[in-house]
Design a protein around this motif. Sequence first.
Motif, PDB file in Angstrom:
ATOM      1  N   ALA A  12       0.826  -1.207   0.000  1.00 37.82           N
ATOM      2  CA  ALA A  12       0.000   0.000   0.000  1.00 37.82           C
ATOM      3  C   ALA A  12       0.860   1.257   0.000  1.00 37.82           C
ATOM      4  CB  ALA A  12      -0.924  -0.015   1.221  1.00 37.82           C
ATOM      5  N   VAL A  13       1.921   1.254   0.793  1.00 39.56           N
ATOM      6  CA  VAL A  13       2.806   2.424   0.841  1.00 39.56           C
ATOM      7  C   VAL A  13       3.539   2.593  -0.495  1.00 39.56           C
ATOM      8  CG1 VAL A  13       4.897   3.354   1.914  1.00 39.56           C
ATOM      9  CG2 VAL A  13       3.085   2.395   3.342  1.00 39.56           C
ATOM     10  N   GLY A  14       4.013   1.499  -1.068  1.00 34.43           N
ATOM     11  CA  GLY A  14       4.691   1.579  -2.358  1.00 34.43           C
ATOM     12  C   GLY A  14       3.788   2.100  -3.451  1.00 34.43           C
ATOM     13  N   LEU A  15       2.537   1.627  -3.481  1.00 37.53           N
ATOM     14  CA  LEU A  15       1.590   2.087  -4.504  1.00 37.53           C
ATOM     15  C   LEU A  15       1.255   3.559  -4.325  1.00 37.53           C
ATOM     16  CD1 LEU A  15      -0.786  -1.017  -4.670  1.00 37.53           C
ATOM     17  CD2 LEU A  15       0.823  -0.247  -6.420  1.00 37.53           C
ATOM     18  N   GLU A  16       1.162   4.018  -3.070  1.00 39.86           N
ATOM     19  CA  GLU A  16       0.898   5.443  -2.841  1.00 39.86           C
ATOM     20  C   GLU A  16       2.060   6.294  -3.361  1.00 39.86           C
ATOM     21  OE1 GLU A  16       0.161   8.604   0.825  1.00 39.86           O
ATOM     22  OE2 GLU A  16      -0.334   6.487   1.131  1.00 39.86           O
ATOM     23  N   LEU A  17       3.284   5.827  -3.158  1.00 34.41           N
ATOM     24  CA  LEU A  17       4.438   6.564  -3.681  1.00 34.41           C
ATOM     25  C   LEU A  17       4.406   6.619  -5.209  1.00 34.41           C
ATOM     26  CD1 LEU A  17       7.273   5.226  -1.343  1.00 34.41           C
ATOM     27  CD2 LEU A  17       6.401   7.571  -1.414  1.00 34.41           C
ATOM     28  N   LEU A  18       4.011   5.522  -5.833  1.00 31.81           N
ATOM     29  CA  LEU A  18       3.896   5.519  -7.294  1.00 31.81           C
ATOM     30  C   LEU A  18       2.838   6.513  -7.748  1.00 31.81           C
ATOM     31  CD1 LEU A  18       4.159   1.713  -8.151  1.00 31.81           C
ATOM     32  CD2 LEU A  18       5.880   3.486  -8.542  1.00 31.81           C
ATOM     33  N   GLN A  19       1.733   6.576  -7.031  1.00 31.68           N
ATOM     34  CA  GLN A  19       0.675   7.530  -7.381  1.00 31.68           C
ATOM     35  C   GLN A  19       1.159   8.968  -7.258  1.00 31.68           C
ATOM     36  OE1 GLN A  19      -2.489   6.424  -4.713  1.00 31.68           O
ATOM     37  NE2 GLN A  19      -3.077   4.603  -5.890  1.00 31.68           N
ATOM     38  N   LYS A  20       2.116   9.199  -6.368  1.00 33.31           N
ATOM     39  CA  LYS A  20       2.641  10.547  -6.148  1.00 33.31           C
ATOM     40  C   LYS A  20       3.797  10.895  -7.087  1.00 33.31           C
ATOM     41  CE  LYS A  20       1.339  10.989  -1.251  1.00 33.31           C
ATOM     42  NZ  LYS A  20       1.840  11.174   0.140  1.00 33.31           N
ATOM     43  N   GLY A  21       4.180   9.960  -7.959  1.00 38.43           N
ATOM     44  CA  GLY A  21       5.213  10.265  -8.947  1.00 38.43           C
ATOM     45  C   GLY A  21       6.562   9.627  -8.715  1.00 38.43           C
ATOM     46  N   ALA A  22       6.635   8.593  -7.866  1.00 37.81           N
ATOM     47  CA  ALA A  22       7.927   7.967  -7.567  1.00 37.81           C
ATOM     48  C   ALA A  22       8.579   7.372  -8.802  1.00 37.81           C
ATOM     49  CB  ALA A  22       7.749   6.891  -6.494  1.00 37.81           C
ATOM     50  N   ALA A  23       7.783   6.795  -9.694  1.00 37.24           N
ATOM     51  CA  ALA A  23       8.356   6.124 -10.868  1.00 37.24           C
ATOM     52  C   ALA A  23       9.164   7.088 -11.723  1.00 37.24           C
ATOM     53  CB  ALA A  23       7.246   5.481 -11.696  1.00 37.24           C
TER      54      ALA A  23
END
Length: 323
Positions: free
Chosen positions: A302-313
């Motif tokens: 869940a934390v990893g997916l939230e970071l991806l949603q915020k532009g981590a990729a």
Amino acid sequence: MRIGTRKSTMALAQTEEIARRLSAAKPDLDVEIVKFETVGDSDQTGKLLTHGGKGGAFVAEIRAAVRAGKLHAAMHSLKDMPGNEDTPGLLIGATLARDPPTDALVLRQGLSIEEFKRSQGKGFKIGTNAVRRAAYARRLFPDIEVIHFRGAADTRVRKLDRREMQRLPGGGEAGPADALIMARSGLQRVGLAGRIACDFSPLEMLPAVGQGIVAVECAAADWQTRQYLSLIDDVSAHLSCDAEREVLWVLNGHCNSPIAGYSVIEGTQMTLTASVLDETGGQFIEASRSGPAERPRELGRAVGLELLQKGAAEIIARTRPAP
């Protein structure tokens, strides 16, 4: 039981602790420590990226010996183990109780923490090889100069005090360093905790995934070794291990990605915080969630997916080495 480890002072101290705990839990078990000089130990100047990151530099050779049946298990600092790739046939059979996970500032002899605080790092050269530490340092102290600085923990401190210039991977030199940013746990392991000028709290500098955790890896099919390792496994550290490494898996980060992650367990609940920065420290995203400690991978996902949603990729892609 044959346990493989690196030759560094810190790695040997960690492995000797594993051996002591195994002998205490199973007095009739014969434990032998097998020392390896990994490519990351023999090359003290190059960037770890040239050796396949920390995994290629410090882990791959010892893992290969476990796969080949030459070792029953391998000791690793958990933060050195790649979390974005499969390790077919291997698993983490035990983790020791987590040492302090925070980072610390070590000053060259003759410099004071008061002087550093007054200057806010302006004019100081801070040495580190960790892109995460470099990114946070630039975020905390915009006027510092970060220089490439490698070596075992005790070696780095000696180089600092001797004011040695550091050879750069592409040629040339940098330094000498005025200070280093290092893991508190590593300094403690080699008897240098007295050199710590100050600690960075997790709010100031979020630790690396798995920092402060010693992991013991073995073959998944070796049930006897798995049984022995279960006797020394620290449940809380293993839960944190699973949660934090799940973040790495979701982000598909690499050794040049400034990714941080740290979990805290209180009662039956775990709180996990993770962040992604660019190498300058200028762009920063963070996510934090709480959930049942007994479901660490779900929380990490869940934390990893939230970071991806915020532009981590996008940040991670910019730091990925060219093919």
